[in-house]
Design a protein around this motif. Structure first.
Motif, PDB file in Angstrom:
ATOM      1  N   VAL A 128      -0.382   0.046  -4.913  1.00  0.00           N
ATOM      2  CA  VAL A 128       0.315  -0.660  -5.994  1.00  0.00           C
ATOM      3  C   VAL A 128      -0.456  -0.492  -7.296  1.00  0.00           C
ATOM      4  CG1 VAL A 128       0.956  -2.949  -6.857  1.00  0.00           C
ATOM      5  CG2 VAL A 128       1.488  -2.311  -4.494  1.00  0.00           C
ATOM      6  N   HIS A 129      -1.766  -0.676  -7.234  1.00  0.00           N
ATOM      7  CA  HIS A 129      -2.611  -0.527  -8.421  1.00  0.00           C
ATOM      8  C   HIS A 129      -2.464   0.877  -9.000  1.00  0.00           C
ATOM      9  CE1 HIS A 129      -6.486  -0.047 -10.587  1.00  0.00           C
ATOM     10  NE2 HIS A 129      -6.197  -1.278 -10.968  1.00  0.00           N
ATOM     11  N   GLU A 130      -2.512   1.879  -8.136  1.00  0.00           N
ATOM     12  CA  GLU A 130      -2.361   3.267  -8.577  1.00  0.00           C
ATOM     13  C   GLU A 130      -0.975   3.506  -9.174  1.00  0.00           C
ATOM     14  OE1 GLU A 130      -2.077   7.459  -6.295  1.00  0.00           O
ATOM     15  OE2 GLU A 130      -3.907   6.314  -5.894  1.00  0.00           O
ATOM     16  N   ASP A 131       0.068   2.983  -8.533  1.00  0.00           N
ATOM     17  CA  ASP A 131       1.436   3.130  -9.046  1.00  0.00           C
ATOM     18  C   ASP A 131       1.564   2.500 -10.431  1.00  0.00           C
ATOM     19  OD1 ASP A 131       2.121   4.391  -6.681  1.00  0.00           O
ATOM     20  OD2 ASP A 131       3.217   2.657  -5.873  1.00  0.00           O
ATOM     21  N   LEU A 132       0.959   1.343 -10.620  1.00  0.00           N
ATOM     22  CA  LEU A 132       1.021   0.672 -11.916  1.00  0.00           C
ATOM     23  C   LEU A 132       0.280   1.461 -12.990  1.00  0.00           C
ATOM     24  CD1 LEU A 132       0.515  -3.037 -10.837  1.00  0.00           C
ATOM     25  CD2 LEU A 132       2.617  -1.992 -11.717  1.00  0.00           C
ATOM     26  N   GLU A 133      -0.875   1.988 -12.641  1.00  0.00           N
ATOM     27  CA  GLU A 133      -1.617   2.789 -13.607  1.00  0.00           C
ATOM     28  C   GLU A 133      -0.862   4.063 -13.965  1.00  0.00           C
ATOM     29  OE1 GLU A 133      -5.546   3.178 -11.877  1.00  0.00           O
ATOM     30  OE2 GLU A 133      -6.259   1.510 -13.106  1.00  0.00           O
ATOM     31  N   ASP A 134      -0.254   4.714 -12.976  1.00  0.00           N
ATOM     32  CA  ASP A 134       0.556   5.904 -13.247  1.00  0.00           C
ATOM     33  C   ASP A 134       1.741   5.566 -14.149  1.00  0.00           C
ATOM     34  OD1 ASP A 134      -1.146   7.423 -11.678  1.00  0.00           O
ATOM     35  OD2 ASP A 134       0.221   7.501  -9.950  1.00  0.00           O
ATOM     36  N   PHE A 135       2.401   4.463 -13.852  1.00  0.00           N
ATOM     37  CA  PHE A 135       3.535   4.020 -14.656  1.00  0.00           C
ATOM     38  C   PHE A 135       3.092   3.750 -16.092  1.00  0.00           C
ATOM     39  CE2 PHE A 135       5.976   0.422 -16.412  1.00  0.00           C
ATOM     40  CZ  PHE A 135       7.213   1.025 -16.489  1.00  0.00           C
ATOM     41  N   ALA A 136       1.985   3.055 -16.255  1.00  0.00           N
ATOM     42  CA  ALA A 136       1.486   2.745 -17.595  1.00  0.00           C
ATOM     43  C   ALA A 136       1.170   4.016 -18.371  1.00  0.00           C
ATOM     44  CB  ALA A 136       0.248   1.861 -17.493  1.00  0.00           C
ATOM     45  N   GLU A 137       0.579   4.978 -17.689  1.00  0.00           N
ATOM     46  CA  GLU A 137       0.210   6.231 -18.348  1.00  0.00           C
ATOM     47  C   GLU A 137       1.433   7.060 -18.716  1.00  0.00           C
ATOM     48  OE1 GLU A 137      -2.084  10.259 -17.087  1.00  0.00           O
ATOM     49  OE2 GLU A 137      -3.110   8.363 -16.621  1.00  0.00           O
ATOM     50  N   GLU A 139       4.656   6.100 -18.948  1.00  0.00           N
ATOM     51  CA  GLU A 139       5.638   5.407 -19.777  1.00  0.00           C
ATOM     52  C   GLU A 139       5.035   4.826 -21.052  1.00  0.00           C
ATOM     53  OE1 GLU A 139       8.906   5.478 -19.104  1.00  0.00           O
ATOM     54  OE2 GLU A 139       8.401   6.712 -17.369  1.00  0.00           O
ATOM     55  N   GLY A 140       3.724   4.900 -21.189  1.00  0.00           N
ATOM     56  CA  GLY A 140       3.077   4.358 -22.377  1.00  0.00           C
ATOM     57  C   GLY A 140       3.105   2.850 -22.445  1.00  0.00           C
ATOM     58  N   VAL A 141       3.143   2.210 -21.287  1.00  0.00           N
ATOM     59  CA  VAL A 141       3.167   0.753 -21.220  1.00  0.00           C
ATOM     60  C   VAL A 141       1.734   0.268 -21.012  1.00  0.00           C
ATOM     61  CG1 VAL A 141       4.024  -1.236 -19.919  1.00  0.00           C
ATOM     62  CG2 VAL A 141       5.470   0.774 -20.220  1.00  0.00           C
ATOM     63  N   PRO A 142       1.212  -0.511 -21.953  1.00  0.00           N
ATOM     64  CA  PRO A 142      -0.178  -0.959 -21.801  1.00  0.00           C
ATOM     65  C   PRO A 142      -0.326  -2.049 -20.742  1.00  0.00           C
ATOM     66  CG  PRO A 142       0.791  -1.929 -23.751  1.00  0.00           C
ATOM     67  CD  PRO A 142       1.827  -0.986 -23.183  1.00  0.00           C
ATOM     68  N   LEU A 143      -1.394  -1.933 -19.988  1.00  0.00           N
ATOM     69  CA  LEU A 143      -1.772  -2.986 -19.052  1.00  0.00           C
ATOM     70  C   LEU A 143      -2.906  -3.762 -19.700  1.00  0.00           C
ATOM     71  CD1 LEU A 143      -1.741  -0.982 -15.713  1.00  0.00           C
ATOM     72  CD2 LEU A 143       0.034  -2.464 -16.625  1.00  0.00           C
ATOM     73  N   ALA A 144      -3.082  -4.993 -19.348  1.00  0.00           N
ATOM     74  CA  ALA A 144      -4.079  -5.855 -19.970  1.00  0.00           C
ATOM     75  C   ALA A 144      -5.492  -5.322 -19.726  1.00  0.00           C
ATOM     76  CB  ALA A 144      -3.956  -7.284 -19.455  1.00  0.00           C
ATOM     77  N   ASN A 145      -6.089  -4.770 -20.736  1.00  0.00           N
ATOM     78  CA  ASN A 145      -7.483  -4.332 -20.704  1.00  0.00           C
ATOM     79  C   ASN A 145      -7.816  -3.395 -19.548  1.00  0.00           C
ATOM     80  OD1 ASN A 145      -8.000  -6.010 -22.939  1.00  0.00           O
ATOM     81  ND2 ASN A 145      -8.232  -7.753 -21.556  1.00  0.00           N
TER      82      ASN A 145
END
Length: 152
Positions: A128-137, A139-145
């Motif tokens: 899940v963590h990896e999927d979220l980081e891939d998505f953020a990268e 899609e250009g969606v920032p994750l908190a810090n």
């Protein structure tokens, strides 16, 4: 295989008949753990939509955990379980969205301890963590810090 999966599917009728028993089922533990680990991960409030999204990302990676990947009408099942955890005093909301109460943290560490330290759940969280980081990268969606995953 289909019979095995059907047996793991949440029974919506029994869920409504036994509101307290469902609070000790694996699904409740997964919800509490996801709130604990990802609460401050996003730059937006950790609301019901975010929590359900994390559940749908995590559950395909824990097929032997006693929960089947929900079908189309099961979003309301998960929402009802989240509401019951709130009503039971395990989850609360503040300006950052859902958070564990002291009672919820205690239940997470006692009732669900064995299940939440299992390798299959740890691997699901890492995915899940990896999927979220891939998505953020992508899609250009920032994750908190760019917070690391809370492992304990």
């Amino acid at each position: 295989m289909e019979d095995l999966m059907t047996g793991l599917r949440p029974d919506l009728h029994s869920f409504s008949d036994h509101p307290l028993e469902v609070l000790d089922q694996p699904a409740a533990g997964y919800i509490l753990d996801l709130v604990y680990r990802f609460r401050l991960f996003f730059e937006w409030p950790f609301d019901q939509e975010v929590l359900c999204g994390l559940l749908f990302l995590a559950l395909p990676h824990v097929p032997a955990a006693g929960i089947c990947i929900p079908d189309d009408d099961s979003r309301s099942w998960w929402e009802a379980l989240i509401w019951r955890l709130q009503a039971a005093g395990d989850l609360a909301q503040d300006e950052h969205g859902f958070r564990l109460t002291s009672q919820g943290e205690k239940r997470r560490c006692s009732t669900f301890q064995d299940m939440l330290v299992a390798p299959v759940w740890s691997q699901a969280l890492e995915q899940v963590h990896e999927d979220l980081e891939d998505f953020a990268e992508t899609e250009g969606v920032p994750l908190a810090n760019a917070l690391p995953l809370r492992l304990r």
